[in-house]
Design an enzyme around this catalytic site. Sequence first.
Site, PDB file in Angstrom:
ATOM      1  N   LYS A 262       8.276 -31.995 -21.780  1.00 15.07           N
ATOM      2  CA  LYS A 262       8.393 -30.935 -21.201  1.00 15.07           C
ATOM      3  C   LYS A 262       7.910 -30.856 -19.576  1.00 15.07           C
ATOM      4  O   LYS A 262       6.594 -31.194 -19.464  1.00 15.07           O
ATOM      5  CB  LYS A 262       7.677 -29.641 -21.627  1.00 15.07           C
ATOM      6  CG  LYS A 262       7.413 -28.307 -21.302  1.00 15.07           C
ATOM      7  CD  LYS A 262       6.902 -27.449 -22.033  1.00 15.07           C
ATOM      8  CE  LYS A 262       6.791 -25.865 -21.268  1.00 15.07           C
ATOM      9  NZ  LYS A 262       5.806 -24.819 -22.050  1.00 15.07           N
ATOM     10  N   ASP A 267       4.246 -22.439 -15.087  1.00 12.92           N
ATOM     11  CA  ASP A 267       4.777 -21.202 -15.925  1.00 12.92           C
ATOM     12  C   ASP A 267       4.093 -20.106 -15.612  1.00 12.92           C
ATOM     13  O   ASP A 267       3.123 -19.746 -16.221  1.00 12.92           O
ATOM     14  CB  ASP A 267       4.378 -21.890 -17.376  1.00 12.92           C
ATOM     15  CG  ASP A 267       5.039 -21.025 -18.384  1.00 12.92           C
ATOM     16  OD1 ASP A 267       6.045 -20.120 -18.045  1.00 12.92           O
ATOM     17  OD2 ASP A 267       4.793 -21.268 -19.724  1.00 12.92           O
ATOM     18  N   LYS A 274       3.184 -13.627 -17.273  1.00 16.69           N
ATOM     19  CA  LYS A 274       1.680 -13.701 -17.823  1.00 16.69           C
ATOM     20  C   LYS A 274       0.965 -12.875 -16.977  1.00 16.69           C
ATOM     21  O   LYS A 274       0.954 -12.581 -15.894  1.00 16.69           O
ATOM     22  CB  LYS A 274       1.322 -15.097 -17.682  1.00 16.69           C
ATOM     23  CG  LYS A 274       1.845 -16.287 -18.714  1.00 16.69           C
ATOM     24  CD  LYS A 274       1.535 -17.687 -18.589  1.00 16.69           C
ATOM     25  CE  LYS A 274       2.273 -18.728 -19.321  1.00 16.69           C
ATOM     26  NZ  LYS A 274       2.173 -18.395 -20.751  1.00 16.69           N
ATOM     27  N   ASP A 285       1.731 -27.261 -17.201  1.00 13.25           N
ATOM     28  CA  ASP A 285       2.864 -27.145 -17.993  1.00 13.25           C
ATOM     29  C   ASP A 285       3.804 -28.245 -17.851  1.00 13.25           C
ATOM     30  O   ASP A 285       4.906 -28.419 -18.541  1.00 13.25           O
ATOM     31  CB  ASP A 285       3.345 -25.840 -17.951  1.00 13.25           C
ATOM     32  CG  ASP A 285       3.931 -25.299 -19.149  1.00 13.25           C
ATOM     33  OD1 ASP A 285       3.618 -25.841 -20.401  1.00 13.25           O
ATOM     34  OD2 ASP A 285       4.487 -24.255 -19.056  1.00 13.25           O
ATOM     35  N   ASP A 344       8.870 -16.135 -21.377  1.00 11.92           N
ATOM     36  CA  ASP A 344       7.721 -17.121 -21.281  1.00 11.92           C
ATOM     37  C   ASP A 344       7.801 -18.141 -22.595  1.00 11.92           C
ATOM     38  O   ASP A 344       6.907 -19.043 -22.497  1.00 11.92           O
ATOM     39  CB  ASP A 344       6.485 -16.110 -21.580  1.00 11.92           C
ATOM     40  CG  ASP A 344       5.193 -17.090 -21.261  1.00 11.92           C
ATOM     41  OD1 ASP A 344       5.276 -18.159 -20.532  1.00 11.92           O
ATOM     42  OD2 ASP A 344       4.223 -16.561 -21.458  1.00 11.92           O
ATOM     43  N   GLU A 346       9.646 -20.471 -22.605  1.00 14.13           N
ATOM     44  CA  GLU A 346      10.796 -21.334 -21.824  1.00 14.13           C
ATOM     45  C   GLU A 346      10.697 -22.838 -22.328  1.00 14.13           C
ATOM     46  O   GLU A 346      11.813 -23.466 -21.950  1.00 14.13           O
ATOM     47  CB  GLU A 346      10.533 -21.194 -20.424  1.00 14.13           C
ATOM     48  CG  GLU A 346       9.489 -22.203 -19.557  1.00 14.13           C
ATOM     49  CD  GLU A 346       7.997 -22.043 -20.295  1.00 14.13           C
ATOM     50  OE1 GLU A 346       7.814 -20.966 -20.811  1.00 14.13           O
ATOM     51  OE2 GLU A 346       7.214 -22.919 -20.252  1.00 14.13           O
ATOM     52  N   ARG A 348      10.759 -24.664 -24.939  1.00 17.70           N
ATOM     53  CA  ARG A 348      11.719 -24.870 -25.974  1.00 17.70           C
ATOM     54  C   ARG A 348      13.247 -24.690 -25.498  1.00 17.70           C
ATOM     55  O   ARG A 348      14.127 -25.389 -25.778  1.00 17.70           O
ATOM     56  CB  ARG A 348      11.643 -23.848 -27.387  1.00 17.70           C
ATOM     57  CG  ARG A 348      11.644 -22.223 -26.953  1.00 17.70           C
ATOM     58  CD  ARG A 348      10.892 -21.456 -27.695  1.00 17.70           C
ATOM     59  NE  ARG A 348       9.245 -21.470 -27.653  1.00 17.70           N
ATOM     60  CZ  ARG A 348       8.729 -20.845 -28.329  1.00 17.70           C
ATOM     61  NH1 ARG A 348       9.076 -20.214 -29.350  1.00 17.70           N
ATOM     62  NH2 ARG A 348       7.187 -21.051 -28.259  1.00 17.70           N
TER      63      ARG A 348
HETATM   64  N1  BES Z   1       3.232 -23.283 -21.608  1.00 14.21           N
HETATM   65  C1  BES Z   1       2.956 -21.962 -22.397  1.00 14.21           C
HETATM   66  C2  BES Z   1       1.767 -22.389 -23.519  1.00 14.21           C
HETATM   67  C3  BES Z   1       0.834 -22.795 -23.106  1.00 14.21           C
HETATM   68  C4  BES Z   1      -0.261 -21.769 -23.126  1.00 14.21           C
HETATM   69  C5  BES Z   1       0.317 -24.031 -22.712  1.00 14.21           C
HETATM   70  C6  BES Z   1      -1.600 -22.085 -22.756  1.00 14.21           C
HETATM   71  C7  BES Z   1      -1.157 -24.351 -22.461  1.00 14.21           C
HETATM   72  C8  BES Z   1      -2.035 -23.370 -22.666  1.00 14.21           C
HETATM   73  C9  BES Z   1       4.277 -21.619 -23.017  1.00 14.21           C
HETATM   74  O1  BES Z   1       5.411 -21.824 -22.271  1.00 14.21           O
HETATM   75  C10 BES Z   1       4.170 -20.255 -23.478  1.00 14.21           C
HETATM   76  O2  BES Z   1       4.089 -19.351 -22.477  1.00 14.21           O
HETATM   77  N2  BES Z   1       4.225 -19.963 -24.708  1.00 14.21           N
HETATM   78  C11 BES Z   1       4.039 -18.774 -25.044  1.00 14.21           C
HETATM   79  C12 BES Z   1       5.135 -18.403 -26.268  1.00 14.21           C
HETATM   80  C13 BES Z   1       5.214 -16.972 -26.581  1.00 14.21           C
HETATM   81  C14 BES Z   1       5.900 -16.074 -25.659  1.00 14.21           C
HETATM   82  C15 BES Z   1       6.048 -17.337 -27.884  1.00 14.21           C
HETATM   83  C16 BES Z   1       2.618 -18.582 -25.862  1.00 14.21           C
HETATM   84  O3  BES Z   1       2.276 -19.419 -26.404  1.00 14.21           O
HETATM   85  O4  BES Z   1       2.054 -17.538 -25.626  1.00 14.21           O
HETATM   86 ZN    ZN Z   2       5.379 -23.137 -20.742  1.00 15.33          ZN
HETATM   87 MN    MN Z   3       5.694 -19.996 -21.164  1.00 14.89          MN
END
Ligand code: BES
Ligand code: ZN
Ligand code: MN
Length: 492
Positions: A262, A267, A274, A285, A344, A346, A348
Site C-alpha cells: 500500500k 492519508d 480524519k 501510510d 478513509d 482507501e 483496500r
Molecule cells: N491508514 C489508515 C489505517 C491506519 C490507522 C494506519 C492508524 C495506521 C495507524 C486507513 O486508511 C484507515 O483510515 N482506515 C480506517 C478504516 C475505516 C474508515 C473503515 C480506520 O481504520 O479507521
Molecule cells: Zn490509509
Molecule cells: Mn484511511
Amino acid sequence: MEIRFKDTGIETLKTDLLMIPVAEKKLEEAAIRALDRRLKGKLQERIQRSRFSGVEGSSLLYSTAGALPASHLLLIGMGKATEIDAGTWRRAGARARREATTIGAQEIGVFFSPERDPAVAAGALVEGAQLASYQFNKYRSNAKDSSGVKTLTLCRPGLTRTAGMEQAVGFAEQVVAGVFLARDLINEPPSVTTARYLGEQAERHCRGRGLSVDVWGKKKIESMKLAGLLAVNRGSHEEPRFITIHYKPPGKPKKKVALIGKGITFDSGGLSLKQSKSMETMKLDMAGGAAVIAAMSRLPYLRPQVEVIGYIPTTDNLPGPNAQKPGDVIRYLNGKTIEVLNTDAEGRLILADALALAAKQKPDYMINLATLTGACMVALGTQVAGLFSNHQPLADSLMRCAQESGEKLWQLPLVKEYRDDIKSSVADIKNIGGGHGGAITAALILQEFVDDIPWAHLDIAGPAFTERDVPTCPKGGTGFGVRTLLKFLGTL
Ligand code: BES
Ligand code: ZN
Ligand code: MN
C-alpha cells in the site's frame, strides 16, 4: 561498521567497549573469572553491589581504568541460558551499540561464545547492532552523528569464521540496508514523499542484476483501468503512480511471488476527513509500499532463486473539488464493483487494483503489506501485525519467518460469515464493514481480488511506525516487513 572475527582471549583484546553476554546465574563462567583476576576482584565486587544477575534487559558498564586493554566492559544480561535465541542476540547487539554511542566508543568487542547456532547468533548480533544505529537527521540543524562505531569484533579463543557465520552476517547487512531504506522513505515528510518521488526512489534503489522497474503515470493507469487508484487520487493535486518492480533470478526460478504494498503517501481520510490527531502520523501510510521497494532493492545481492514482482499503487488521499464522494461506485478490472461509503477506507480501494493485476500473472504466492486498519491496532497493539491468509501453509511459513526475523505476526481469521457485513445495496460490495471486526472485513474485501491464488495479507498498521524510541529503532518508521519478506524469499 566493519565486522571482524578474532581468535583471541578477551583479556587481551584492545577495544573501547568489550561486551560480555551473561546468561542468568552464569556469573561464574571462566571468562568472567579470568577478567576478574586481571581486575583484582573488583569486577565481582561491582557485580555484587549492582546485583547484576544476567536477567534479560539488565546490563552493567564497568570502566577498567587501564587495568585491561579494553577500556570498558559491558556485561549484558541474556536471560535463561536455555531460552537464548536470535531475538536475545539481536537485542543484546542493539544495547551494545547504544552504550557504545553513549560513551563515544569507536570499537566494540564481543566475547562471542554462543552455546548453539553460532551462525544465527552472529547474524542477529550484527543485525541488532546495526539497526540500533539508525537516525533520520536530515531536517535537524544540530544533529549529532552516532555513526562513530567503526568496528565490531567477535572474539574468543579458537573462534573460526565459518561459512555459515559469514553468510548470516552478510544476510544481516543486506537486511539492515533494506530496513534503513524503508525507514527513510517513511520518515520523509509527506510533501516530499509524493507518488512521483516514490516512483523515482524505486527506480533509484532497485537497480542491478536481475532487477527492473516500471513506473506508470496517470495516462497509463487510466488505460490499464486501475479504477481504485484513480478514484482515491481524484481529490489530489499530485498525479498517482503505479510502480512495478521485477526481479528475475539467474537460471530457472523455483517459484513466482507477487509482493503488493500500500502506497498512500498521506492519508487525510479524503472527504471522510480524519481528526487532526489521527492525521499526525499519516505519512506512514506508504509503509507497506516502502517495505516492498526496500526488500526488492536487496534481491540483486541476496539472489534468491525465485521470480519476484512487486506492485505499489501510490497516491495521497486528500479532499478536493473533484474528490470521490461517499456513495460513489468503482468498477474494477476483474468486473467487481465497490460502493465507497467512507473515503478513509482507501487502502483496500487501491490494493484491489494491484491484487487483481497481480493475480492475472498467476503467481504461486501473493503477499500484500498494508497499514490498513486502526482496528488491527485495537486487536493486536502496536507491535504485532495481523496476518490473514487463504492458504495455511503460506501463513505458517510467514509466521515462522517472522519469528526468526524478530518481527511479530499473529494470524487472524477470514470469517466467511462476516461477508454479510460488506454487502452493498447498489454494488457487489461496500468498502466498510458493520463496525466490529474492521481488520477482518478489510481483509475480506481484499480477498475478493485474489482469485484462488495462495495469498497472505499483513495488516502492519501497528508495527509500521513507533511512537517512541525503542532499542532497535528511534521514533518513526520501523521498516517492518522487510526482514520477514527477505527471509521468506530465501526459503523458497
Ligand atoms: N491508514 C489508515 C489505517 C491506519 C490507522 C494506519 C492508524 C495506521 C495507524 C486507513 O486508511 C484507515 O483510515 N482506515 C480506517 C478504516 C475505516 C474508515 C473503515 C480506520 O481504520 O479507521
Ligand atoms: Zn490509509
Ligand atoms: Mn484511511
